[in-house]
Motif scaffolding. Structure first.
Motif, PDB file in Angstrom:
ATOM      1  N   ARG A 124       1.059  -1.288  -0.127  1.00 36.57           N
ATOM      2  CA  ARG A 124       0.235  -0.152  -0.658  1.00 36.57           C
ATOM      3  C   ARG A 124       0.791   1.253   0.078  1.00 36.57           C
ATOM      4  NH1 ARG A 124      -3.958   0.034   4.682  1.00 36.57           N
ATOM      5  NH2 ARG A 124      -5.000   1.510   3.643  1.00 36.57           N
ATOM      6  N   GLY A 125       0.857   2.611  -0.172  1.00 37.12           N
ATOM      7  CA  GLY A 125       1.159   3.308  -0.115  1.00 37.12           C
ATOM      8  C   GLY A 125       2.100   3.938  -1.811  1.00 37.12           C
ATOM      9  N   GLN A 126       2.664   5.087  -2.261  1.00 36.12           N
ATOM     10  CA  GLN A 126       3.215   4.867  -2.851  1.00 36.12           C
ATOM     11  C   GLN A 126       4.490   3.965  -3.161  1.00 36.12           C
ATOM     12  OE1 GLN A 126       4.288   8.859  -3.801  1.00 36.12           O
ATOM     13  NE2 GLN A 126       3.232   9.640  -1.141  1.00 36.12           N
ATOM     14  N   VAL A 127       4.881   4.210  -4.430  1.00 35.89           N
ATOM     15  CA  VAL A 127       5.847   2.659  -4.996  1.00 35.89           C
ATOM     16  C   VAL A 127       6.570   3.404  -5.873  1.00 35.89           C
ATOM     17  CG1 VAL A 127       6.175   0.490  -5.817  1.00 35.89           C
ATOM     18  CG2 VAL A 127       4.339   0.789  -4.098  1.00 35.89           C
ATOM     19  N   ARG A 128       7.902   3.447  -5.456  1.00 33.84           N
ATOM     20  CA  ARG A 128       9.068   3.692  -6.768  1.00 33.84           C
ATOM     21  C   ARG A 128       9.630   2.209  -7.102  1.00 33.84           C
ATOM     22  NH1 ARG A 128      14.184   4.497  -7.485  1.00 33.84           N
ATOM     23  NH2 ARG A 128      14.995   6.455  -8.334  1.00 33.84           N
ATOM     24  N   THR A 129      10.073   2.294  -8.422  1.00 39.03           N
ATOM     25  CA  THR A 129      10.636   1.673  -8.977  1.00 39.03           C
ATOM     26  C   THR A 129      11.712   1.339  -9.950  1.00 39.03           C
ATOM     27  OG1 THR A 129       8.481  -0.154  -8.950  1.00 39.03           O
ATOM     28  CG2 THR A 129      10.594  -0.947 -10.548  1.00 39.03           C
ATOM     29  N   GLY A 130      12.609   0.711  -9.238  1.00 37.52           N
ATOM     30  CA  GLY A 130      14.621   0.477  -9.743  1.00 37.52           C
ATOM     31  C   GLY A 130      15.485   1.352  -9.004  1.00 37.52           C
ATOM     32  N   GLY A 131      16.675   0.966  -9.695  1.00 43.95           N
ATOM     33  CA  GLY A 131      17.811   1.148  -8.320  1.00 43.95           C
ATOM     34  C   GLY A 131      18.266   2.803  -8.379  1.00 43.95           C
ATOM     35  N   PHE A 132      18.929   3.346  -7.540  1.00 44.76           N
ATOM     36  CA  PHE A 132      18.831   5.226  -7.387  1.00 44.76           C
ATOM     37  C   PHE A 132      20.010   5.820  -7.624  1.00 44.76           C
ATOM     38  CE2 PHE A 132      15.824   3.724  -3.565  1.00 44.76           C
ATOM     39  CZ  PHE A 132      15.233   4.608  -3.949  1.00 44.76           C
ATOM     40  N   GLY A 133      21.157   4.095  -8.393  1.00 46.82           N
ATOM     41  CA  GLY A 133      22.165   4.713  -8.815  1.00 46.82           C
ATOM     42  C   GLY A 133      23.197   4.677  -7.737  1.00 46.82           C
ATOM     43  N   GLY A 134      23.832   4.166  -6.440  1.00 43.36           N
ATOM     44  CA  GLY A 134      24.486   3.987  -5.355  1.00 43.36           C
ATOM     45  C   GLY A 134      23.994   4.816  -4.573  1.00 43.36           C
ATOM     46  N   ALA A 135      24.998   5.444  -3.581  1.00 43.52           N
ATOM     47  CA  ALA A 135      24.716   6.128  -2.204  1.00 43.52           C
ATOM     48  C   ALA A 135      24.503   6.977  -2.573  1.00 43.52           C
ATOM     49  CB  ALA A 135      25.762   5.712  -0.966  1.00 43.52           C
ATOM     50  N   GLU A 136      25.002   7.905  -3.397  1.00 39.62           N
ATOM     51  CA  GLU A 136      25.223   9.064  -4.003  1.00 39.62           C
ATOM     52  C   GLU A 136      23.522   9.434  -4.833  1.00 39.62           C
ATOM     53  OE1 GLU A 136      27.972  10.337  -6.152  1.00 39.62           O
ATOM     54  OE2 GLU A 136      29.683  10.150  -4.652  1.00 39.62           O
ATOM     55  N   GLY A 137      22.700   9.102  -5.276  1.00 40.15           N
ATOM     56  CA  GLY A 137      22.125   8.566  -5.934  1.00 40.15           C
ATOM     57  C   GLY A 137      21.192   8.261  -4.773  1.00 40.15           C
ATOM     58  N   LEU A 138      20.670   7.710  -4.022  1.00 40.24           N
ATOM     59  CA  LEU A 138      20.246   7.279  -3.163  1.00 40.24           C
ATOM     60  C   LEU A 138      19.806   8.665  -2.501  1.00 40.24           C
ATOM     61  CD1 LEU A 138      17.991   6.230  -1.042  1.00 40.24           C
ATOM     62  CD2 LEU A 138      19.860   4.574   0.151  1.00 40.24           C
ATOM     63  N   ALA A 139      21.605   9.426  -1.508  1.00 40.20           N
ATOM     64  CA  ALA A 139      21.332  10.520  -0.954  1.00 40.20           C
ATOM     65  C   ALA A 139      20.564  11.734  -1.137  1.00 40.20           C
ATOM     66  CB  ALA A 139      23.170  10.649  -0.468  1.00 40.20           C
ATOM     67  N   HIS A 140      20.612  11.473  -3.014  1.00 45.68           N
ATOM     68  CA  HIS A 140      20.446  13.022  -3.759  1.00 45.68           C
ATOM     69  C   HIS A 140      19.048  12.971  -3.783  1.00 45.68           C
ATOM     70  CE1 HIS A 140      19.438  16.044  -6.632  1.00 45.68           C
ATOM     71  NE2 HIS A 140      18.641  15.028  -7.098  1.00 45.68           N
ATOM     72  N   TRP A 141      17.797  11.381  -3.913  1.00 43.99           N
ATOM     73  CA  TRP A 141      17.023  11.040  -3.909  1.00 43.99           C
ATOM     74  C   TRP A 141      16.198  11.507  -2.661  1.00 43.99           C
ATOM     75  CZ3 TRP A 141      12.726   8.879  -1.672  1.00 43.99           C
ATOM     76  CH2 TRP A 141      11.504   8.631  -2.623  1.00 43.99           C
ATOM     77  N   LEU A 142      17.113  11.455  -1.483  1.00 42.56           N
ATOM     78  CA  LEU A 142      16.215  11.744   0.070  1.00 42.56           C
ATOM     79  C   LEU A 142      16.285  13.623   0.575  1.00 42.56           C
ATOM     80  CD1 LEU A 142      18.670   8.925   2.298  1.00 42.56           C
ATOM     81  CD2 LEU A 142      16.110   8.904   1.664  1.00 42.56           C
ATOM     82  N   ARG A 143      16.921  13.518  -0.291  1.00 39.76           N
ATOM     83  CA  ARG A 143      17.273  15.440  -0.024  1.00 39.76           C
ATOM     84  C   ARG A 143      16.474  15.774  -0.759  1.00 39.76           C
ATOM     85  NH1 ARG A 143      22.504  14.148  -1.077  1.00 39.76           N
ATOM     86  NH2 ARG A 143      24.383  15.171   1.200  1.00 39.76           N
ATOM     87  N   GLN A 144      16.542  15.078  -1.829  1.00 37.01           N
ATOM     88  CA  GLN A 144      15.010  15.830  -2.633  1.00 37.01           C
ATOM     89  C   GLN A 144      13.396  15.864  -2.616  1.00 37.01           C
ATOM     90  OE1 GLN A 144      14.928  13.896  -7.391  1.00 37.01           O
ATOM     91  NE2 GLN A 144      14.570  15.950  -8.452  1.00 37.01           N
ATOM     92  N   HIS A 145      13.142  14.370  -2.102  1.00 36.69           N
ATOM     93  CA  HIS A 145      12.235  14.437  -1.455  1.00 36.69           C
ATOM     94  C   HIS A 145      11.946  14.473  -0.146  1.00 36.69           C
ATOM     95  CE1 HIS A 145      12.157  12.159  -5.900  1.00 36.69           C
ATOM     96  NE2 HIS A 145      11.453  12.565  -5.621  1.00 36.69           N
ATOM     97  N   ASP A 146      12.701  15.183   0.084  1.00 39.46           N
ATOM     98  CA  ASP A 146      12.630  15.027   1.446  1.00 39.46           C
ATOM     99  C   ASP A 146      11.476  14.239   2.920  1.00 39.46           C
ATOM    100  OD1 ASP A 146      12.603  17.723   4.064  1.00 39.46           O
ATOM    101  OD2 ASP A 146      10.400  18.188   3.513  1.00 39.46           O
ATOM    102  N   VAL A 147      13.175  13.309   2.465  1.00 39.86           N
ATOM    103  CA  VAL A 147      12.371  12.479   3.249  1.00 39.86           C
ATOM    104  C   VAL A 147      13.151  12.158   4.841  1.00 39.86           C
ATOM    105  CG1 VAL A 147      13.880   9.662   3.690  1.00 39.86           C
ATOM    106  CG2 VAL A 147      12.771  11.105   1.366  1.00 39.86           C
ATOM    107  N   SER A 148      12.381  12.282   5.509  1.00 40.56           N
ATOM    108  CA  SER A 148      12.284  12.309   7.200  1.00 40.56           C
ATOM    109  C   SER A 148      12.906  10.986   7.957  1.00 40.56           C
ATOM    110  CB  SER A 148      11.926  13.098   8.485  1.00 40.56           C
ATOM    111  OG  SER A 148      10.500  12.051   7.971  1.00 40.56           O
TER     112      SER A 148
END
Length: 447
Positions: free
Chosen positions: A214-238
């Protein structure tokens, strides 16, 4: 005591007493009426039995409590305000005493100044009564009951013992990212969506037809740790919750690096590994290549339950006749002789025994993924006395000795990349969905 009559005070969860919070968080059965706030009910364990007694006859409520007591549940009965002043208290305590079920009262915090719930000396207060029910002695006679203690000042919200954690929730959770793909991730997402939280579950995209949470779903890789960190900042993940498979060490290592850069807290939902039981014949190996070396030339009809990528390690075996079971068609080369069986668990003990007997399986190959959903194959192998070639989890997957009453621990997951950079990050680790829910409630409060 097995039955606790708990007052919730004015209503907000952060005004519960320490004792009330602990009892609610441990209960096996919770009874309440419609006046109890949802944020208080959210403190109950996810798998506890919750019964709304609004409009339910008193004898049915008593029967529910008796059944829970016979099951050995810790029972809480929630009352608005303070149970000492509730009109249903007297009848309930008389019934519990008659059934010889131990009980006690857990007073609630007083409300606005000048108004108290059942505290002597205030208008409308209930008379002073014993706060505990009789407990049977070895001779079957009740013990003496001590007079009630004087009212105590409100106590702070309880928190479990853990390092460097605030004593009460102070922040909004915001957006929560769940690194998923497992049953635990789906159940946790379901709980959080039901609680009204903003949840995004990330799936690796390696499964063509995944079971969606349930909830939103995102499919696919982030591009390693740097890509994941960028995604966390971009989407204001707490908050990041890593509920991936124990063998998905790459994404777990990336999560550690990413939260170290962004400062978001990281929770690992770590499914405990299986352990051999009496009657098991396990051959433990460190990786899939070692498993293939053990199987080749030693077993004629192995059954592979190692995911869709695992069978490639056995491609060089020209002598065995393999039964390969996967949820989806495997990728890469396969053994010379094989039968492919597509199926997605959970499976029953009976069906697993039937498959192994029908195909004359002489060895089961499995990764030590843990969990009950796929444990039936191990019980079937034990019943049929079939050896199990068990592939251990990768080093650094987070396995650590723990006592049975550990709620969560602080582990450090290590990868070659992290060790090389000398950037280590502590991870809060829990071992069940229930404990993950408690972690969220402790950090952010209930909803």
């Amino acid at each position: 005591m097995t039955v606790h009559l708990v007052g919730v005070g004015p209503g907000p969860a952060d005004l519960l007493t320490v004792r009330a919070t602990r009892l609610i968080a441990r209960c096996g059965t919770c009874l309440y009426d419609g006046e109890i706030p949802r944020e208080v009910l959210a403190l109950c364990p996810a798998l506890s039995r919750s019964v709304d007694t609004t409009g339910v006859p008193a004898e049915d409520v008593h029967a529910e409590i008796r059944s829970a007591h016979q099951r050995g549940d810790l029972v809480v009965v929630l009352f608005p305000g303070d149970p000492a002043s509730h009109p249903a208290r007297d009848e309930l305590t008389r019934a519990l005493t008659a059934d010889e079920i131990p009980w006690d009262l857990v007073p609630g915090v007083s409300g606005v100044p000048g108004v108290a719930h059942g505290v002597p000396g205030f208008p409308g207060a209930a008379p002073e009564l014993p706060t505990t029910g009789p407990e049977a002695t070895s001779a079957g006679r009740p013990t003496a009951v001590a007079p009630p203690a004087p009212p105590q000042p409100p106590a702070p919200l309880a928190t479990a013992s853990r390092p460097a954690r605030a004593s009460m929730p102070t922040a909004e959770p915001g957006r929560i990212l769940v690194l998923g793909g497992t049953g635990e991730a789906r159940r946790l997402a379901d709980l959080m969506v039901t609680a009204g939280l903003d949840v995004v579950t990330a799936l690796a995209g390696k499964v063509a037809r995944p079971r969606l949470p349930r909830g939103q779903v995102r499919t696919g890789g982030f591009g390693g740790a740097e890509g994941l960190a960028h995604w966390l900042r971009q989407h204001d993940v707490s908050v990041v919750i890593d509920a991936t498979d124990p063998f998905a060490t790459e994404i777990s290592a990336s999560a550690i690096r990413a939260v170290a850069e962004t400062g978001a807290p990281l929770l690992r939902v770590h499914r405990p590994p299986w352990s051999p039981e009496e009657g098991d014949d396990w051959i433990r190996v460190p990786d899939m290549t070692s498993a293939a070396r053990v199987v080749e030339g030693r077993f004629r009809r192995p059954m592979l339950t190692v995911g869709k990528q695992g069978p490639a390690a056995f491609a060089g075996d020209t002598g065995g006749s393999y039964l390969i079971r996967c949820a989806e068609p495997p990728t890469g080369p396969l053994p010379h002789r094989y039968l492919l069986m597509l199926g997605r668990g959970p499976f029953t003990d009976e069906s697993e025994r039937a498959i192994m007997s029908r195909h004359r399986i002489d060895a089961l190959v499995s990764r030590n993924s843990g969990g009950e959903a796929s444990a039936a194959k191990l019980r079937a192998a034990r019943d049929l006395r079939i050896p199990v070639v068990m592939v251990d989890r990768p080093a650094g997957s987070g396995d650590a000795p723990r006592s049975a009453d550990t709620l969560y621990s602080v582990d450090t997951l290590r990868s070659d990349e992290i060790l090389h950079s000398e950037s280590l990050h502590s991870v809060d680790t829990v071992y069940s969905v229930d404990d993950a829910a408690r972690w969220l409630v402790e950090r952010f409060g209930s909803r």
